[in-house]
Write an enzyme that holds these catalytic residues in place. Structure first.
Site, PDB file in Angstrom:
ATOM      1  N   ALA B   8      53.892  44.864  58.505  1.00 60.35           N
ATOM      2  CA  ALA B   8      53.927  44.935  57.031  1.00 60.35           C
ATOM      3  C   ALA B   8      52.726  44.199  56.468  1.00 60.35           C
ATOM      4  O   ALA B   8      52.401  43.100  56.913  1.00 60.35           O
ATOM      5  CB  ALA B   8      55.214  44.303  56.505  1.00 60.35           C
ATOM      6  N   CYS B   9      52.043  44.847  55.514  1.00 66.35           N
ATOM      7  CA  CYS B   9      50.896  44.206  54.869  1.00 66.35           C
ATOM      8  C   CYS B   9      51.036  44.366  53.361  1.00 66.35           C
ATOM      9  O   CYS B   9      51.886  45.112  52.893  1.00 66.35           O
ATOM     10  CB  CYS B   9      49.584  44.821  55.373  1.00 66.35           C
ATOM     11  SG  CYS B   9      49.350  46.530  54.857  1.00 66.35           S
ATOM     12  N   PRO B  10      50.212  43.654  52.586  1.00 62.23           N
ATOM     13  CA  PRO B  10      50.423  43.628  51.134  1.00 62.23           C
ATOM     14  C   PRO B  10      50.405  45.002  50.468  1.00 62.23           C
ATOM     15  O   PRO B  10      51.298  45.325  49.693  1.00 62.23           O
ATOM     16  CB  PRO B  10      49.271  42.751  50.625  1.00 62.23           C
ATOM     17  CG  PRO B  10      48.903  41.898  51.785  1.00 62.23           C
ATOM     18  CD  PRO B  10      49.150  42.733  52.994  1.00 62.23           C
ATOM     19  N   THR B  16      49.215  47.895  57.878  1.00 60.00           N
ATOM     20  CA  THR B  16      50.543  48.121  58.452  1.00 60.00           C
ATOM     21  C   THR B  16      50.469  49.136  59.584  1.00 60.00           C
ATOM     22  O   THR B  16      51.039  48.929  60.665  1.00 60.00           O
ATOM     23  CB  THR B  16      51.476  48.660  57.348  1.00 60.00           C
ATOM     24  OG1 THR B  16      51.557  47.681  56.325  1.00 60.00           O
ATOM     25  CG2 THR B  16      52.866  48.951  57.898  1.00 60.00           C
TER      26      THR B  16
END
Lengths: 150, 488
Positions: B8-10, B16
């Protein structure tokens, strides 16, 4: 208007510019010209905001500036190749391949799946090698489109 | 190793998926299985509960909070950033392997409801410890079959007498008004349950070693062990073989297109072929030959003292609880019954008494010193009392399979004692089986009872002593799962 992820007009195999901001702007202008971005300043601000969170340079000479933005009309990739390289904050040096990924703020997940496929391709050596060796913009666009087709 | 991961990334646009791709590539390179849940904007297939349950370790590569993190609470968790996953996925996989190794409790069959192994040996990851865990997994699944089948058979003896095994098939004749019919039904259902003992044992040993793809090869190998009369020891061999074969096959790298059908088609197919084939070809003929030779040798025995013969047959009955050696001794005893000679009746008595000893002795040992046994074994000690009393030697299988090197010699010792004493006392028996339910048919029942008690005490004592050999002093129950968290 086509909504392909990338077209030959969105490929710049001789990206010119001294720094990150100038090459991103140069690619963003192509997005505007193709009708994928409605407001370049807003779009660039959103890209910058993302870049501030964490530099998008990757090992292997790749920069992937990206954002979700109200100014984007369709998931789009603008690709530029810089022979001298541009610093994107990667530890191992400047980026030669720059992937400017533009995602609409309210895209549904099916719509955005193409970007996920693109991101996965970035991790494959064969993909980046092909782009490094490419000589023709339309061939690049076609190759990328084929690669990300589910 | 089987890993589940969440990335998960921003923005959920790029990193991701890049992290997921990097982890998948790294896992493929090391021959590990990985399932990645990409918590990004393009949606993803969520990890199923069984994916998480079967995982040996969890990798969280995230720069933002991971959704539904609680589901990994009982698993070894390794945390990193998406960038770590992208730049050094192999490193994260190795950390996951270390974490999984430190928590072998969750590496087995993945049945979180069972806090096994609770033997206090969790800290070590040596081969011995893992072997014991594999065996315990098999044992924990076989116990319900032993209990169900054993109790049904004991019940059938109780209401139908020992001749109930001669009753016609209930499919041919079943009279609801006849108690004998019901006894025959219980006997035949119980026997059906017993057919599963060895395959289930083998199947779940294999499952513990190499996960679901090994389940079919293990069961098939176990069934082959039954077919060639290899008994539960053959089942142990089949299970370990299936686990090793499938574990080895899984390391072979295959094209992406084939990878998807490996666990459900290719591995079960090849594994079953190899394991089943080996069991039939390599074990079948030698076991049959050995049984014939052993039978010939027993029949040719002359001038051996009754005492020694009793000890020999008693030991044979105990050594593999329903396996080939047990069968030879038992068939030898039953074969003599038709002659009706005094010696033959004494031999029958010695053999049955010896066969009652192992389950009784292990039940006794697990009752007086429960701490030497796992929880699964302690639970199987309760039915073992009745199974032993009914001359269902298979009641000892859960104990013997979990720890063969300590349990089998102890069982042999006690059974040989009972066999010898029974012969010395001159006790006789006219029925081929039945345990306490045929006590009226025993000549000299009091001394016979004494012989059995003596054997039980010898075995129980021996097993308790053996359990203290080569074991580290036991510590507390399994250590709680901690996560080797690296804060982002």
């Amino acid at each position: 208007m086509t909504t392909e992820l990338i077209t030959s007009e969105l490929v710049d195999l001789d990206l010119v510019g001294p720094d990150r901001a100038s090459v991103v702007r140069s690619l963003a202008e192509r997005l505007v010209a193709e009708g994928r971005v409605t407001d370049i300043e807003r779009f660039l601000a959103d890209v910058d905001a993302r870049e501030q969170q964490m530099a998008t340079g990757m090992e292997g000479g790749i920069g992937i500036p990206h954002c979700r933005s109200e100014a984007v009309t369709a998931p789009t990739l603008a690709f530029g190749r810089s022979r001298p390289g541009v610093d994107f904050g990667a530890e191992d040096g400047p980026a030669h391949l720059v992937f400017l990924i533009a995602a609409p703020q309210h895209g549904d997940s099916d719509h955005l799946a193409v970007l996920a496929a693109l991101a996965r391709r970035l991790m494959r050596d064969e993909f980046t090698r092909t782009l490094l060796d490419a000589t023709d913009s339309s061939a690049v666009a076609e190759y990328v489109r084929e690669e990300v087709t589910p | 190793m089987r890993v589940v991961a969440v990335t998960a990334c921003p923005t959920g646009i790029a990193h991701t998926y890049m992290a997921a791709e990097a982890l998948e590539q790294a896992a493929k390179a090391t021959g590990d299985e990985i399932l990645v849940e990409t918590q990004g904007s393009a949606g993803s297939t969520a990890l199923s509960a069984s994916d998480v349950r079967d995982a040996d370790a969890v990798i969280l590569a995230a720069d933002v909070g991971v959704t539904d993190r609680e589901r990994f609470a009982s698993k070894p968790v390794v945390e990193g950033t998406v960038k770590q996953a992208i730049n050094d996925a192999a490193g994260l996989i190795e950390r996951a392997r270390d974490a999984a190794g430190r928590h072998p409790a969750s590496a087995g069959a993945g049945t979180p409801s069972e806090p096994e192994p609770e033997s206090g040996e969790v800290a070590g990851t040596g081969f011995g410890t893992r072997l014991r865990q594999w065996l315990m997994t098999g044992v924990s699944y076989v116990i319900p079959f032993v209990a169900a089948g054993g109790l049904l058979i004991a019940l059938s003896f109780a209401i139908g007498g020992y001749q109930i095994t001669e009753a016609p098939d209930v499919t041919e004749r079943f009279d609801p008004a006849s108690l004998t019919s019901w006894a025959a039904l219980a006997n035949q259902v119980g026997s059906a349950a017993f057919e599963f003992l060895v395959p289930v044992l083998a199947g779940f040993i294999a499952f513990a070693m190499a996960d679901r793809p090994a389940l079919a090869p293990g069961f098939v190998g176990g069934a082959a062990a039954v077919a060639v009369d290899a008994g539960f020891l053959g089942g142990l061999v089949a299970g370990l073989l299936a686990g090793a074969v499938v574990g080895g096959l899984r390391r072979i790298r295959v094209p992406r297109a084939v990878a998807g059908i490996m666990p459900v088609v290719v591995l079960p197919f090849l594994g079953s072929l190899i394991v089943g084939g080996l069991m039939f070809v390599l074990l079948g003929a030698p076991i049959a030959a050995a049984m014939t030779a052993l039978t010939g040798w027993l029949n040719g025995l002359t001038g051996v003292s009754a005492l020694l013969l009793g000890a020999l047959l008693g030991g044979m009955i105990a050594v593999d609880a329903g396996g080939p050696i047990n069968k030879v001794a038992y068939t030898f005893a039953v074969g003599g019954l038709t002659t009706g000679s005094d010696t033959a009746l004494q031999i029958m008595a010695a053999v049955m008494g010896a066969g009652m000893v192992p389950p009784l002795a292990l039940a006794l040992a697990a009752t007086v010193r429960g701490s030497s046994f796992s929880r699964a074994e302690r639970e199987s000690s309760r039915p073992a009392w009745l199974l032993g009393a009914s001359f269902i030697t298979e009641g000892a299988i859960p104990f013997a399979a979990a720890d063969p090197l300590r349990v089998i010699p102890s069982a042999v010792l006690g059974s040989a004692t009972t066999g010898a004493l029974s012969m010395a006392f001159g006790a006789t028996l006219r029925a081929p089986h039945g345990g306490v339910f045929v006590l009226p048919l025993v000549g000299d029942p009091l001394l016979y009872f004494l012989a059995i008690v003596a054997g039980v005490l010898v075995s129980a004592l021996a097993v308790l002593v053996a359990k203290r050999i080569g074991r580290a002093p036991r510590s507390a129950e399994s250590a709680p799962v901690e996560s080797s968290a690296v804060t982002v």
